[in-house]
Design an enzyme around this catalytic site. Structure first.
Site, PDB file in Angstrom:
ATOM      1  N   GLY A  24       0.820  -1.213   0.000  1.00 23.85           N
ATOM      2  CA  GLY A  24       0.000   0.000   0.000  1.00 23.85           C
ATOM      3  C   GLY A  24       0.851   1.259   0.000  1.00 23.85           C
ATOM      4  N   ASP A  25       0.192   2.403  -0.262  1.00 24.76           N
ATOM      5  CA  ASP A  25       0.837   3.720  -0.226  1.00 24.76           C
ATOM      6  C   ASP A  25       1.955   3.862  -1.258  1.00 24.76           C
ATOM      7  OD1 ASP A  25      -0.854   4.327   1.925  1.00 24.76           O
ATOM      8  OD2 ASP A  25       0.584   3.514   3.365  1.00 24.76           O
ATOM      9  N   ALA A  51       1.748   5.456  -3.930  1.00 23.99           N
ATOM     10  CA  ALA A  51       1.452   6.682  -4.689  1.00 23.99           C
ATOM     11  C   ALA A  51       0.526   6.398  -5.870  1.00 23.99           C
ATOM     12  CB  ALA A  51       2.730   7.423  -5.117  1.00 23.99           C
ATOM     13  N   LYS A  52      -0.412   5.484  -5.636  1.00 22.74           N
ATOM     14  CA  LYS A  52      -1.431   5.180  -6.652  1.00 22.74           C
ATOM     15  C   LYS A  52      -2.277   6.409  -6.958  1.00 22.74           C
ATOM     16  CE  LYS A  52      -2.977   2.101  -3.810  1.00 22.74           C
ATOM     17  NZ  LYS A  52      -1.948   2.110  -2.770  1.00 22.74           N
ATOM     18  N   GLY A  53      -2.610   7.172  -5.892  1.00 24.78           N
ATOM     19  CA  GLY A  53      -3.473   8.346  -6.067  1.00 24.78           C
ATOM     20  C   GLY A  53      -2.861   9.339  -7.034  1.00 24.78           C
ATOM     21  N   LYS A  54      -1.565   9.603  -6.882  1.00 21.57           N
ATOM     22  CA  LYS A  54      -0.890  10.544  -7.790  1.00 21.57           C
ATOM     23  C   LYS A  54      -1.006  10.063  -9.235  1.00 21.57           C
ATOM     24  CE  LYS A  54       3.489  12.109  -9.510  1.00 21.57           C
ATOM     25  NZ  LYS A  54       4.761  12.783  -9.383  1.00 21.57           N
ATOM     26  N   ALA A 106      -8.234   3.268   2.843  1.00 20.26           N
ATOM     27  CA  ALA A 106      -7.319   3.830   1.841  1.00 20.26           C
ATOM     28  C   ALA A 106      -7.120   5.323   2.086  1.00 20.26           C
ATOM     29  CB  ALA A 106      -7.900   3.617   0.443  1.00 20.26           C
ATOM     30  N   GLY A 107      -5.917   5.783   1.824  1.00 18.98           N
ATOM     31  CA  GLY A 107      -5.641   7.220   1.866  1.00 18.98           C
ATOM     32  C   GLY A 107      -4.793   7.542   0.650  1.00 18.98           C
ATOM     33  N   HIS A 108      -5.394   8.194  -0.337  1.00 21.74           N
ATOM     34  CA  HIS A 108      -4.706   8.471  -1.603  1.00 21.74           C
ATOM     35  C   HIS A 108      -4.461   9.971  -1.718  1.00 21.74           C
ATOM     36  CE1 HIS A 108      -6.410   4.480  -3.428  1.00 21.74           C
ATOM     37  NE2 HIS A 108      -5.659   4.294  -2.360  1.00 21.74           N
ATOM     38  N   THR A 164      -6.555  -0.304  10.282  1.00 21.81           N
ATOM     39  CA  THR A 164      -6.780   1.145  10.309  1.00 21.81           C
ATOM     40  C   THR A 164      -7.943   1.505  11.240  1.00 21.81           C
ATOM     41  OG1 THR A 164      -8.262   0.978   8.412  1.00 21.81           O
ATOM     42  CG2 THR A 164      -5.946   1.455   7.943  1.00 21.81           C
ATOM     43  N   GLN A 216      -5.014  -0.127  -1.431  1.00 24.17           N
ATOM     44  CA  GLN A 216      -4.026  -0.966  -0.743  1.00 24.17           C
ATOM     45  C   GLN A 216      -2.976  -1.460  -1.751  1.00 24.17           C
ATOM     46  OE1 GLN A 216      -7.679  -1.876   0.186  1.00 24.17           O
ATOM     47  NE2 GLN A 216      -7.257  -0.062   1.377  1.00 24.17           N
ATOM     48  N   THR A 275      -5.413  -6.946   4.295  1.00 14.53           N
ATOM     49  CA  THR A 275      -6.723  -6.334   4.434  1.00 14.53           C
ATOM     50  C   THR A 275      -7.769  -7.385   4.025  1.00 14.53           C
ATOM     51  OG1 THR A 275      -8.026  -4.345   3.980  1.00 14.53           O
ATOM     52  CG2 THR A 275      -6.764  -5.273   2.101  1.00 14.53           C
ATOM     53  N   SER A 282       8.526   8.725 -10.903  1.00 12.33           N
ATOM     54  CA  SER A 282       8.047   9.892 -10.158  1.00 12.33           C
ATOM     55  C   SER A 282       9.157  10.396  -9.246  1.00 12.33           C
ATOM     56  CB  SER A 282       6.814   9.492  -9.343  1.00 12.33           C
ATOM     57  OG  SER A 282       6.402  10.554  -8.525  1.00 12.33           O
TER      58      SER A 282
HETATM   59  P1  GDP Z   1      -1.443   5.798  -2.228  1.00 10.01           P
HETATM   60  O1  GDP Z   1      -2.207   5.278  -1.051  1.00 10.01           O
HETATM   61  O2  GDP Z   1      -0.834   4.683  -3.020  1.00 10.01           O
HETATM   62  O3  GDP Z   1      -2.244   6.716  -3.096  1.00 10.01           O
HETATM   63  O4  GDP Z   1      -0.226   6.640  -1.634  1.00 10.01           O
HETATM   64  P2  GDP Z   1      -0.285   7.698  -0.430  1.00 10.01           P
HETATM   65  O5  GDP Z   1      -0.926   8.933  -0.920  1.00 10.01           O
HETATM   66  O6  GDP Z   1      -0.848   7.076   0.798  1.00 10.01           O
HETATM   67  O7  GDP Z   1       1.254   7.879  -0.141  1.00 10.01           O
HETATM   68  C1  GDP Z   1       2.139   8.361  -1.118  1.00 10.01           C
HETATM   69  C2  GDP Z   1       2.803   9.628  -0.574  1.00 10.01           C
HETATM   70  O8  GDP Z   1       3.919   9.955  -1.376  1.00 10.01           O
HETATM   71  C3  GDP Z   1       1.905  10.839  -0.628  1.00 10.01           C
HETATM   72  O9  GDP Z   1       2.201  11.674   0.456  1.00 10.01           O
HETATM   73  C4  GDP Z   1       2.294  11.511  -1.946  1.00 10.01           C
HETATM   74  O10 GDP Z   1       2.038  12.896  -1.971  1.00 10.01           O
HETATM   75  C5  GDP Z   1       3.768  11.242  -1.942  1.00 10.01           C
HETATM   76  N1  GDP Z   1       4.397  11.114  -3.262  1.00 10.01           N
HETATM   77  C6  GDP Z   1       3.870  10.635  -4.411  1.00 10.01           C
HETATM   78  N2  GDP Z   1       4.816  10.548  -5.373  1.00 10.01           N
HETATM   79  C7  GDP Z   1       5.962  10.993  -4.816  1.00 10.01           C
HETATM   80  C8  GDP Z   1       7.315  11.113  -5.272  1.00 10.01           C
HETATM   81  O11 GDP Z   1       7.646  10.758  -6.404  1.00 10.01           O
HETATM   82  N3  GDP Z   1       8.223  11.616  -4.395  1.00 10.01           N
HETATM   83  C9  GDP Z   1       7.901  11.973  -3.135  1.00 10.01           C
HETATM   84  N4  GDP Z   1       8.861  12.444  -2.356  1.00 10.01           N
HETATM   85  N5  GDP Z   1       6.650  11.853  -2.655  1.00 10.01           N
HETATM   86  C10 GDP Z   1       5.709  11.357  -3.479  1.00 10.01           C
HETATM   87  P1  IMO Z   2      -3.825   2.688   0.432  1.00  7.95           P
HETATM   88  O1  IMO Z   2      -4.971   2.507  -0.531  1.00  7.95           O
HETATM   89  C1  IMO Z   2      -1.291   0.936   3.515  1.00  7.95           C
HETATM   90  C2  IMO Z   2      -3.144  -2.017   6.165  1.00  7.95           C
HETATM   91  C3  IMO Z   2      -3.326  -1.638   7.614  1.00  7.95           C
HETATM   92  C4  IMO Z   2      -3.193  -2.999   8.282  1.00  7.95           C
HETATM   93  C5  IMO Z   2      -3.865  -3.926   7.279  1.00  7.95           C
HETATM   94  C6  IMO Z   2      -5.329  -4.251   7.609  1.00  7.95           C
HETATM   95  O2  IMO Z   2      -3.703   4.051   0.978  1.00  7.95           O
HETATM   96  O3  IMO Z   2      -2.565   2.147  -0.132  1.00  7.95           O
HETATM   97  P2  IMO Z   2      -7.579  -2.844   7.492  1.00  7.95           P
HETATM   98  O4  IMO Z   2      -7.974  -1.564   8.175  1.00  7.95           O
HETATM   99  O5  IMO Z   2      -7.644  -2.776   6.014  1.00  7.95           O
HETATM  100  O6  IMO Z   2      -8.300  -4.040   8.032  1.00  7.95           O
HETATM  101  O7  IMO Z   2      -6.031  -3.038   7.903  1.00  7.95           O
HETATM  102  O8  IMO Z   2      -3.822  -3.264   6.026  1.00  7.95           O
HETATM  103  N1  IMO Z   2      -3.741  -1.079   5.185  1.00  7.95           N
HETATM  104  C7  IMO Z   2      -3.026  -0.234   4.435  1.00  7.95           C
HETATM  105  N2  IMO Z   2      -1.706   0.024   4.423  1.00  7.95           N
HETATM  106  N3  IMO Z   2      -2.110   1.548   2.647  1.00  7.95           N
HETATM  107  C8  IMO Z   2      -3.427   1.284   2.636  1.00  7.95           C
HETATM  108  O9  IMO Z   2      -4.274   1.785   1.694  1.00  7.95           O
HETATM  109  C9  IMO Z   2      -3.948   0.388   3.571  1.00  7.95           C
HETATM  110  N4  IMO Z   2      -5.190  -0.085   3.862  1.00  7.95           N
HETATM  111  C10 IMO Z   2      -5.049  -0.983   4.826  1.00  7.95           C
HETATM  112  O10 IMO Z   2      -2.327  -0.746   8.046  1.00  7.95           O
HETATM  113  O11 IMO Z   2      -1.837  -3.366   8.342  1.00  7.95           O
HETATM  114 MG    MG Z   3      -2.253   5.508   1.027  1.00  9.90          MG
END
Ligand code: GDP
Ligand code: IMO
Ligand code: MG
Length: 449
Positions: free
Chosen positions: A12-13, A15-18, A39-41, A130, A229, A244, A418
């Site tokens: 997860g995280d 940078a799918k949202g970007k 999810a937090g994008h 979460t 995720q 998850t 990126s």
């Molecule tokens: P997602 O859940 O996959 O959409 O990712 P998140 O938003 O939770 O986490 C990605 C983080 O990295 C966010 O704070 C973005 O603003 C940041 N981000 C995205 N692309 C880049 C990059 O290329 N460089 C840096 N330094 N940050 C980035």
């Molecule tokens: P995005 O879409 C990172 C993790 C939680 C925990 C496990 C189960 O932003 O990438 P849950 O609340 O889903 O039952 O938690 O999954 N988790 C994530 N980790 N990015 C996420 O979403 C996540 N969504 C759930 O931290 O370990």
């Molecule tokens: Mg996220």
């Protein structure tokens, strides 16, 4: 064929949202099809930051429809909060957002159950969810008898069904209290009123999204599927039980959206240039040391939803090669490459040692993964800041080499790089998008345990 998916290949995280925000420009519909408010994008554009949870990251663009399908577990308070935030900041949501009447609804008892049951799994560490009621809501979906879907909220039988579920949930919470959990009261009247109000508020957005999407793909309209995720958190194929509760790898697109895989012709696997994980479970390449701290500080690795510090480590090519295959990935986006700047040497995990044997196939059992000792390849780092780089040719040689090595190890071309959170901080490579990905060699994938 009209379908493109963006799938996170790690935990997860990535940078799918970007990426989804960028790709939306070329699509008419953006779809969230699994997960929920866990999810937090993040999207950053022109110095403004947007944090989205349930609403697809395409919402910031005009002339695009955003669809939340029946595979999502939907917390109405959360999505209404997002709508208000977006409209308060001048983004039009009305008329752009469609929510499936099949989506299962998250109620306060799901959040309560998540808090109570988010303890130790059998003999192990906590999953560290979460706390958004995701697992309990999916559990009720699969169990069926205590489930309420968004469409149910508009039916005359809603009150009767609600009372049936409430009674069962009170008994469950009482049993948990008797077993030592903190007491949790459910104010049935208040919850019923609140959810009736939510239903009124969302009425114009709710409908059958399955037919909407099937009509769209059959008419050849470009549709973008936004995974939430990451594939290693997939309920069936991830690092169970530290996962998850939905299919967050590529296999979940069809089941979550109702759009068969035959309509999807481009799968983009998104990876961070290193590894992160929030919550419990093994992270073989974790660096609980100054390197990990370097990554956390430069990458601002704190959870978007829970603000928890993310665990950080080196890139794990064993794990990402597995999830790239599992998700049918055609091409790769390597994100947050800038974060690696300033490290003398970089490491990529190319195999594990488990019980004295070299293993190149990602293990299916968590106990094997816990024992895995990464075998690393070392590459040179680079001192330069990459955040202003906009052309591949301007990247330091070591950075290009690092990215290419990821592509080689995963058997897919890297088409997007990126170097910062902003839309503009993105490099599109001239590599032609692969339609048939280069499969990993037999040797790479040979099981040794
Ligand atoms: P997602 O859940 O996959 O959409 O990712 P998140 O938003 O939770 O986490 C990605 C983080 O990295 C966010 O704070 C973005 O603003 C940041 N981000 C995205 N692309 C880049 C990059 O290329 N460089 C840096 N330094 N940050 C980035
Ligand atoms: P995005 O879409 C990172 C993790 C939680 C925990 C496990 C189960 O932003 O990438 P849950 O609340 O889903 O039952 O938690 O999954 N988790 C994530 N980790 N990015 C996420 O979403 C996540 N969504 C759930 O931290 O370990
Ligand atoms: Mg996220």
């Amino acid at each position: 064929m009209p379908g493109t998916c963006v799938i996170g290949l790690q935990w997860g995280d990535e940078a799918k949202g970007k990426l989804v925000d960028i790709l939306t420009e070329h699509h008419e519909i953006v779809v969230r099809y699994q997960g929920g408010a866990n999810a937090g994008h993040t999207v950053v554009s022109g110095g403004e930051t947007w944090k989205l949870s349930l609403i697809p990251s395409g919402i910031l663009r005009n002339d695009v429809s955003c669809v939340v399908t029946g595979g999502v577990v939907l917390d109405p308070a959360s999505i209404i909060g997002e709508i208000d935030m977006l409209e308060g900041r001048g983004v039009t949501v009305a008329g752009k957002l469609r929510l499936s009447d099949r989506a299962h609804v998250v109620f306060p008892w799901h959040v309560a159950e998540d808090a109570i049951l988010n303890g130790n799994v059998t003999g192990g560490e906590a999953i560290g969810t979460t706390g958004r009621g995701i697992g309990p809501c999916y559990r009720d979906k699969v169990g069926r008898s205590l489930a309420l879907r968004l469409g149910d909220l508009y039916r005359p039988e809603f009150r009767q069904q609600f009372d049936h579920v409430l009674k069962a949930k009170r008994q469950l919470l009482e049993a948990a209290r008797s077993a030592g959990a903190s007491p949790i009261e459910l104010d049935g009247e208040a919850i019923f009123r609140q959810y009736s109000n939510y239903a009124d508020r969302l009425r114009d957005c709710v409908g059958d999204t399955t037919h909407l999407l099937l009509d769209a793909v059959e008419a050849g309209r470009p549709v973008l599927f936004e995974g939430a995720q990451g594939a290693l958190l997939d309920i069936d194929h991830g690092t169970f039980p530290y996962v998850t509760s939905s299919n967050s790898s590529g296999v979940g697109v069809a089941s979550g959206s109702g759009v068969p895989g035959r309509w999807i012709n481009r799968v983009i696997g998104v990876v961070k240039a290193y590894s992160t994980r929030v919550g419990g479970g093994p992270l073989p390449t974790e660096q609980d040391n100054p390197t990990g701290e370097h990554l956390r500080q430069r990458g601002r690795e704190y959870g978007t939803v829970t603000q928890r510090p993310r665990r950080c480590g080196w890139f794990d090519a064993v794990a990402a090669r597995y999830t790239a295959r599992l998700s049918g990935v055609d091409e790769l986006a390597v994100m947050l490459l800038d974060v690696l700047g300033g490290l003398d040497e970089l490491r990529i995990c190319t195999a594990y040692e488990i019980a004295g044997r070299r293993v190149e196939q990602f293990p299916s059992h968590i106990d094997d993964l816990r024992q895995a000792v990464p075998i690393y390849e070392t590459l040179p780092g680079w001192p330069e800041e990459l955040t202003d780089v906009r052309r591949e040719a301007d990247l330091p040689v070591a950075a290009r080499r690092y990215v290419d090595r990821i592509g080689e190890l995963l058997g897919r071309p890297v088409t997007i790089i990126s170097v910062g959170p902003d839309r503009d901080q993105t490099i599109f490579r001239n590599t032609a998008p692969a339609t048939a990905a280069c499969p990993p060699t037999n040797q790479q994938e040979q099981a040794t345990v």
